[in-house]
Each structure stands twice: as C-alpha cells, then as structure tokens.
Design a protein around this motif. Structure first.
Motif, mmCIF file in Angstrom:
data_model
loop_
_atom_site.group_PDB
_atom_site.id
_atom_site.type_symbol
_atom_site.label_atom_id
_atom_site.label_comp_id
_atom_site.label_asym_id
_atom_site.label_seq_id
_atom_site.Cartn_x
_atom_site.Cartn_y
_atom_site.Cartn_z
ATOM 1 N N ARG A 111 4.319 220.575 -55.481
ATOM 2 C CA ARG A 111 4.885 219.366 -54.859
ATOM 3 C C ARG A 111 6.327 219.634 -54.431
ATOM 4 N N ILE A 112 6.698 219.022 -53.334
ATOM 5 C CA ILE A 112 8.062 219.158 -52.826
ATOM 6 C C ILE A 112 9.038 218.606 -53.863
ATOM 7 N N VAL A 117 0.818 221.459 -45.384
ATOM 8 C CA VAL A 117 1.494 220.202 -45.691
ATOM 9 C C VAL A 117 0.871 219.112 -44.832
ATOM 10 N N GLU A 143 2.524 225.184 -42.346
ATOM 11 C CA GLU A 143 3.934 225.549 -42.402
ATOM 12 C C GLU A 143 4.019 226.940 -43.012
ATOM 13 N N LEU A 186 9.352 222.767 -42.497
ATOM 14 C CA LEU A 186 8.717 221.467 -42.293
ATOM 15 C C LEU A 186 8.846 221.065 -40.834
ATOM 16 N N TYR A 228 9.710 215.072 -45.131
ATOM 17 C CA TYR A 228 8.664 214.543 -46.001
ATOM 18 C C TYR A 228 9.280 214.053 -47.305
ATOM 19 N N THR A 257 5.665 215.177 -52.189
ATOM 20 C CA THR A 257 4.551 215.435 -51.275
ATOM 21 C C THR A 257 3.821 216.704 -51.719
ATOM 22 N N VAL A 294 1.729 220.108 -51.584
ATOM 23 C CA VAL A 294 1.650 221.262 -50.695
ATOM 24 C C VAL A 294 0.551 222.193 -51.216
#
Length: 375
Positions: free
Chosen positions: A256-257, A305, A310, A325, A329, A333, A335
């Motif tokens: 996750r971001i 994503v 990406e 990106l 986002y 988020t 990934v």
C-alpha cells in the motif's frame, strides 16, 4: 506489554496464497499425466508458499506423500500438522547421526551409498524400522548410487535387513525443463538399465519431477510423480519452454502507498540519485524492499495501480521502493507487485525473467517479514 501487534497495520506489504489453487494444480497435473500417486515437494517452506498450509491443503484432496530437504523442515511439519498418516521423503544428503529422529518422526531419507545404510542399521533402535528411498545418480551429479552394481548392492542390503524398509527408488533430472533432450534421454536410459539390472519392482519408482511430468510424460514411468513448482502455479521451464497446460495462479504480492509527493523538474529519488524527474510528476513510496525479497535489481519493473501500469523508479532500498504515478493517489491505495489488477496481470514468471532468474528463486527469496495470508 502483551498486546499482539497487527503486522499488516504497521507495515502493509503482504503475500496472498490461495490453497484451493494449489489443490486444483495438483488435480490438473495428475489428470494430465495420468499419475496415480503424487509426492508433493514442500521443501524451503513449500517454495515460500507455506509448508504447513500446503500440506494441509493437499491432504484434504488425498495426497499422502510429501518431500522436504532437511530433517528440521520435516520435524516442523510433523509438529504442526495434527494428522500423521502421511509419508515425508527427505531429499538430499542427511547425516546418519539423525537416524533416531528420522525413525521417531517417520521420515524416509534418500540414501545414495551403502556405507550410510551400514552405519544406519547400527543406530536404529531395536524393534524399529527406518523407511528409506534409494537415490540413483543418473547424471545430476549431486548424490546417489552411481552404477548398476551400486544400485544392486544397496537394494540387496535393504532387502536383507529387518531394520530397513524400501519405500521408493528415484532419480532427479538435470535437463527436464530445458531443451537438452540428449542428456535427458541418457539419464532415463541409465535409470531403467540399473533398476532392471537390480530387479527392483516398478511400484517403487518415481522419476517425474515437474519438468518431466509436463514435457516427458510419454518417455518415463509416470505412475508416481514428484512435483513442486507446478503445484504453485508457475512454469519451471520459463522462459525457454511454453506450458502444455494451464495452471492456477497461487501467489500475489501487494503493498500500500505510504507516502505521496510531486517531484519537480530536476529532483531525484533514492540512493545514488539515479532517477531524476524530467517534468513534474507524482510518485509514491511503498513499504517494501530487498530485505523483504523485492530484489535490488527490480528498478524499472512494472507495478499495477488502480488497474494500470506504473514502474519502480530509482534504486530499490532495504525497506522501501518508489513508484511513478499518473496522478495523485491517496495514502493506503493498494499496489500490485505480482498478481492481477483489472485487466492487467504481473506473473511470477514475468517478475523472475525481469530479475534474470527463475520463479523458484523469487518465491523462496520473499522473507518472513512479508506475512502470508491464506484465502
């Protein structure tokens, strides 16, 4: 403090494993080969997929034979799996001093020389029996009886002892999953010549590893197969050979971001400043790195994503990577690093090819810092 920490909450990068896909892959390979018996190779923590969970899943569909590399791997399975009516083959060389553990845990070592057997019978407790598998070195060059005479003398010694019981005879192929057919044929010929010369019944034979089961099923006795990689859904011959069957994907790797920011022209990311923005662009930091098994050489690799592609930019570091990106986002988020997202998919074969290695190395490199979630 006794409160249990939620690892995913504190560092959201994880592997998802689908035990039902492992079960389905076992059914697929059995149906494809026509094999009646399957030895599931679950060494190296089932190639990184989780040995205990894999054994339990395959036991549910009737598999009763498993193979590992070490006594310790086998002991963990025996300790953590409640049922015990299954066999565990120990692949590779084992120290004869561990015979008492092998007997206690009902393990079947691969034995490749007569002296090992002669020492073992002196260590087996009275009234106990050690089940053994005769390893034949037809050309792998690692371990095993290396001639018809050696095969014959070992087989006769096992048959003459009331402390030993033969439960298998096998060889391992060096080129089953590549294009060296001549060497493969040489190994097959050696095996058949030596076991026939020793009068070993074919009910004990298991020659077919994953490569043999996929690409050589017409050339060998296929009654019993001994497979690993196909259970976990990947092509052992990638990228040289195409799969003759379709397997189910078992593993996905996601993160996750954790942080998002916009790079300005001339700004760089990560060690060495190897990536510099040529225009303003959004980037994100993910909590995964080479200490997790996301290899340092994966710079430039695709990630997914929100269903589109990406890439990893800058150097992969021990604990983090940075990705490009197309827009900003939100933090958290998801990934996808291996797996499917929308119409896009990154397979473990693609990941391995980018890393210039094989899928087996990739799955076994993912560290224990990545939680395994079984759906």
């Amino acid at each position: 403090m006794n409160k249990k920490v939620d690892i995913l909450r504190t560092r959201p990068s994880w592997i998802t494993v689908d035990p039902e896909a492992i079960q389905e892959n076992a059914r697929i390979i059995m149906q494809y080969t026509g094999a009646k018996r399957l030895i599931a190779v679950v060494k190296a923590n089932a190639y990184g997929f989780g040995a205990v969970a894999t054994v339990k899943a395959l036991y549910e569909i009737g598999v009763r034979d498993f193979a590992v590399a070490t006594v310790a791997e086998a002991a963990i399975i025996r300790q953590e799996v409640t049922f015990d009516d299954f066999q565990i083959l120990l692949l590779g060389v084992q120290d004869v001093s561990f015979v008492d553990i092998m007997v206690a845990y009902h393990l079947s070592p691969a034995v490749g020389d007569l002296s090992w057997l002669q020492q073992a019978v002196q260590l087996i407790p009275d009234g106990k029996v050690l089940e053994v598998q005769l390893a034949i070195d037809t050309g792998m060059g690692r371990m095993g009886a290396h001639s018809q005479s050696q095969v014959k003398e070992m087989y006769e010694f096992i048959q003459s002892s009331d402390k030993l019981k033969l439960v298998g005879v096998f060889t391992h192929f060096a080129t089953a999953d590549d294009n060296n057919q001549n060497y493969y044929d040489h190994q097959v010929e050696n095996f058949y010549e030596w076991v026939h010369g020793a009068n070993i019944p074919d009910k004990y034979w298991h020659l077919a590893n994953s490569g043999s089961a996929l690409w050589h099923k017409k050339e060998i006795n296929i009654h019993m197969i001994r497979v690993g990689s196909v259970l976990y859904g990947f092509n052992p011959g990638a990228p040289e050979r195409d799969m003759p069957i379709k397997l189910k994907s078992v593993l996905s790797l996601r993160s996750r971001i954790g942080f998002v920011h916009e790079l300005q022209v001339g700004e760089s990311v990560s060690y060495g400043a190897t990536y510099t923005a040529q225009k303003p662009q959004w980037v994100a930091t993910l909590p995964i790195g080479y200490a997790d098994g996301y290899l340092r050489r994966m710079t430039g690799m695709r990630v997914l994503v929100a269903g589109h592609v990406e890439h990893v930019i800058g150097r992969v570091t021990m604990d983090q990577i940075v990705i490009s990106l197309d827009k900003k986002y939100p933090v958290n988020t998801e990934v996808t690093l291996i797996g499917q997202d929308g119409d896009e998919e990154i397979t473990i074969e693609e990941f391995a090819e980018y890393a210039k290695t094989i899928p087996h190395e990739i799955s076994t490199t993912f560290s224990s810092r990545l939680p395994r979630i079984y759906n």
